[in-house]
Design an enzyme around this catalytic site. Structure first.
Site, PDB file in Angstrom:
ATOM      1  N   THR A  75       0.826  -1.214   0.000  1.00 32.04           N
ATOM      2  CA  THR A  75       0.000   0.000   0.000  1.00 32.04           C
ATOM      3  C   THR A  75       0.853   1.254   0.000  1.00 32.04           C
ATOM      4  OG1 THR A  75      -1.864  -1.086   1.040  1.00 32.04           O
ATOM      5  CG2 THR A  75      -1.699   1.257   1.417  1.00 32.04           C
TER       6      THR A  75
ATOM      7  N   SER B  18       1.446  -7.507  -0.870  1.00 32.16           N
ATOM      8  CA  SER B  18       2.170  -8.503  -0.053  1.00 32.16           C
ATOM      9  C   SER B  18       1.318  -9.694   0.345  1.00 32.16           C
ATOM     10  CB  SER B  18       2.791  -7.859   1.183  1.00 32.16           C
ATOM     11  OG  SER B  18       1.849  -7.683   2.211  1.00 32.16           O
TER      12      SER B  18
ATOM     13  N   THR C 218       1.590  -4.311   4.230  1.00 28.67           N
ATOM     14  CA  THR C 218       1.370  -4.604   5.651  1.00 28.67           C
ATOM     15  C   THR C 218       0.840  -6.018   5.894  1.00 28.67           C
ATOM     16  OG1 THR C 218      -0.868  -3.683   5.577  1.00 28.67           O
ATOM     17  CG2 THR C 218       0.893  -2.184   6.225  1.00 28.67           C
ATOM     18  N   ASP C 219       0.231  -6.628   4.856  1.00 28.55           N
ATOM     19  CA  ASP C 219      -0.477  -7.893   5.104  1.00 28.55           C
ATOM     20  C   ASP C 219       0.432  -9.018   5.604  1.00 28.55           C
ATOM     21  OD1 ASP C 219      -2.806  -6.661   4.394  1.00 28.55           O
ATOM     22  OD2 ASP C 219      -2.996  -7.618   2.433  1.00 28.55           O
TER      23      ASP C 219
HETATM   24  N1  ASP Z   1      -2.668  -5.524   0.679  1.00 24.62           N
HETATM   25  C1  ASP Z   1      -1.634  -4.558   0.985  1.00 24.62           C
HETATM   26  C2  ASP Z   1      -0.306  -5.292   1.016  1.00 24.62           C
HETATM   27  O1  ASP Z   1      -0.070  -6.005   1.945  1.00 24.62           O
HETATM   28  C3  ASP Z   1      -1.931  -3.917   2.285  1.00 24.62           C
HETATM   29  C4  ASP Z   1      -0.935  -2.906   2.768  1.00 24.62           C
HETATM   30  O2  ASP Z   1       0.188  -2.805   2.316  1.00 24.62           O
HETATM   31  O3  ASP Z   1      -1.322  -2.154   3.702  1.00 24.62           O
HETATM   32  O4  ASP Z   1       0.466  -5.170   0.103  1.00 24.62           O
END
Ligand code: ASP
Length: 334
Positions: free
Chosen positions: A19, A66, A99-100
């Site tokens: 993200t 991710s 973040t995932d």
């Molecule tokens: N779906 C995103 C990822 O993990 C979520 C994020 O980065 O906050 O790449």
């Protein structure tokens, strides 16, 4: 290049997507955006003051959401981190990540990076196009932490929302909150704000140079199975039949396992499958022979590792050829 410039540390920024590199058509949008589409140079351009903290060497290692992280990409990333840290002219590494699965990558690198130099992951909860995007400040703080002498020998760190966490302990605890990350047992290691870094506690478990773990392009197959009201043994039996070398049970409470699943755990362990008991609760630790008879079942307890981190450790331990009788001490140690 002036003398201030050459005396600054050189930090490698490796971008992988997420993200923090997300883009939405509308600045008011903080969901339904596309992750991992903005390149590393543009992420750096959003933080002009980086040039006062470090000389930046930038690389785009991947451009993914991710949620789609793979062991093959872990191997590429870790190999690159180790190579860069082996260079005399690189003082630390920052990795931008989604973040995932950040907590899984951070723990994997914590165990497989072979250097004392700082490695700092960062991320964002809001895409780069959002009003009040959190990525630029998180990136600035991550470079600040990586350039700080106190960050050496701490293993892999995560700089997020002004806090510094250990890659071992950190976990994502919210789907959208900007302060999404916590270290439920020990708390943050310290903080970073306005160019200042302060550590309040040190990492005590072995990491990086002090583990026997090495990254490999392929890791043993380890799957996660949850226990819940009405759980059956079908999933465990199917995974064992499909050749899983390890299983992590995301148990209820203190890693307790539904009585309908317990015999399946014992059967899997008897067949040589390493079974680790963890908890789906999100904090606390799992006691050996506490909520399940590990000695009788042949299971191992994960301590304070959540199921996703326990899976990372089990994959690395199996890849390192650690004997089944020694697996409990691996979980007690790392
Ligand atoms: N779906 C995103 C990822 O993990 C979520 C994020 O980065 O906050 O790449």
């Amino acid at each position: 290049m002036n003398s201030l410039h050459t005396s600054l540390p050189q930090i490698a920024v490796l971008a992988t997507g997420g993200t923090i590199a997300g883009e939405a058509g509308d600045a008011a949008k903080t969901s339904g955006y596309k992750a991992g589409v903005v390149g590393v140079e543009k992420l750096l351009d959003a933080v002009p003051s980086l040039s006062q903290i470090a000389r930046i060497h930038a690389e785009q290692v991947a451009s993914i959401d991710s949620k789609d992280m793979t062991p093959a990409l872990w191997a590429t990333l870790c190999t690159r981190v180790n190579a860069l840290l082996g260079q005399d002219d690189i003082d630390g590494v920052v990795i931008t990540h989604g973040t995932d699965t950040l907590e899984e990558t951070a723990y994997l690198l914590h165990l497989t990076v072979k250097s004392d130099k700082p490695v700092v992951l960062t991320a964002a909860m809001r895409p780069s196009t959002a009003l009040s995007a959190d990525g630029p400040l998180n990136l600035l703080n991550a470079v600040t932490v990586a350039a700080h002498k106190g960050s050496w020998k701490q293993g892999v760190l995560v700089a997020f929302n002004n806090q510094i966490h250990s890659g071992r302990d950190i976990t994502k605890t919210s789907t959208y909150a900007v302060d999404a990350f916590r270290s439920p047992e020990g708390g943050a290691l310290g903080w970073v704000q306005d160019g200042q870094v302060e550590y309040q506690r040190a990492v005590v478990r072995p990491h990086t140079l002090n583990t026997p773990f090495r990254i490999a392009a392929e890791l043993p197959v380890v799957e996660i199975v949850a226990s819940y009201a009405g759980a059956s043994r079908v999933a465990i039996d199917a995974l064992v039949a499909a050749g899983a070398q390890g299983l992590v049970i995301a148990g209820t409470g203190n890693g307790s396992i539904h009585s309908t699943m317990q015999q399946a755990v014992a059967d899997a362990a008897k067949q040589g499958v390493a079974v680790v008991r963890s908890s789906r609760v999100g904090s606390g630790h799992v006691m050996r022979n506490g909520a399940a008879p590990d000695d009788a079942l042949g299971s191992i307890t994960a301590g304070s590792l959540n199921p996703y981190k326990a899976r990372v450790l089990l994959m690395l331990a199996l890849a390192a050829g650690i004997a089944p009788k020694d697996l409990q001490s691996v979980f007690d140690n790392y």
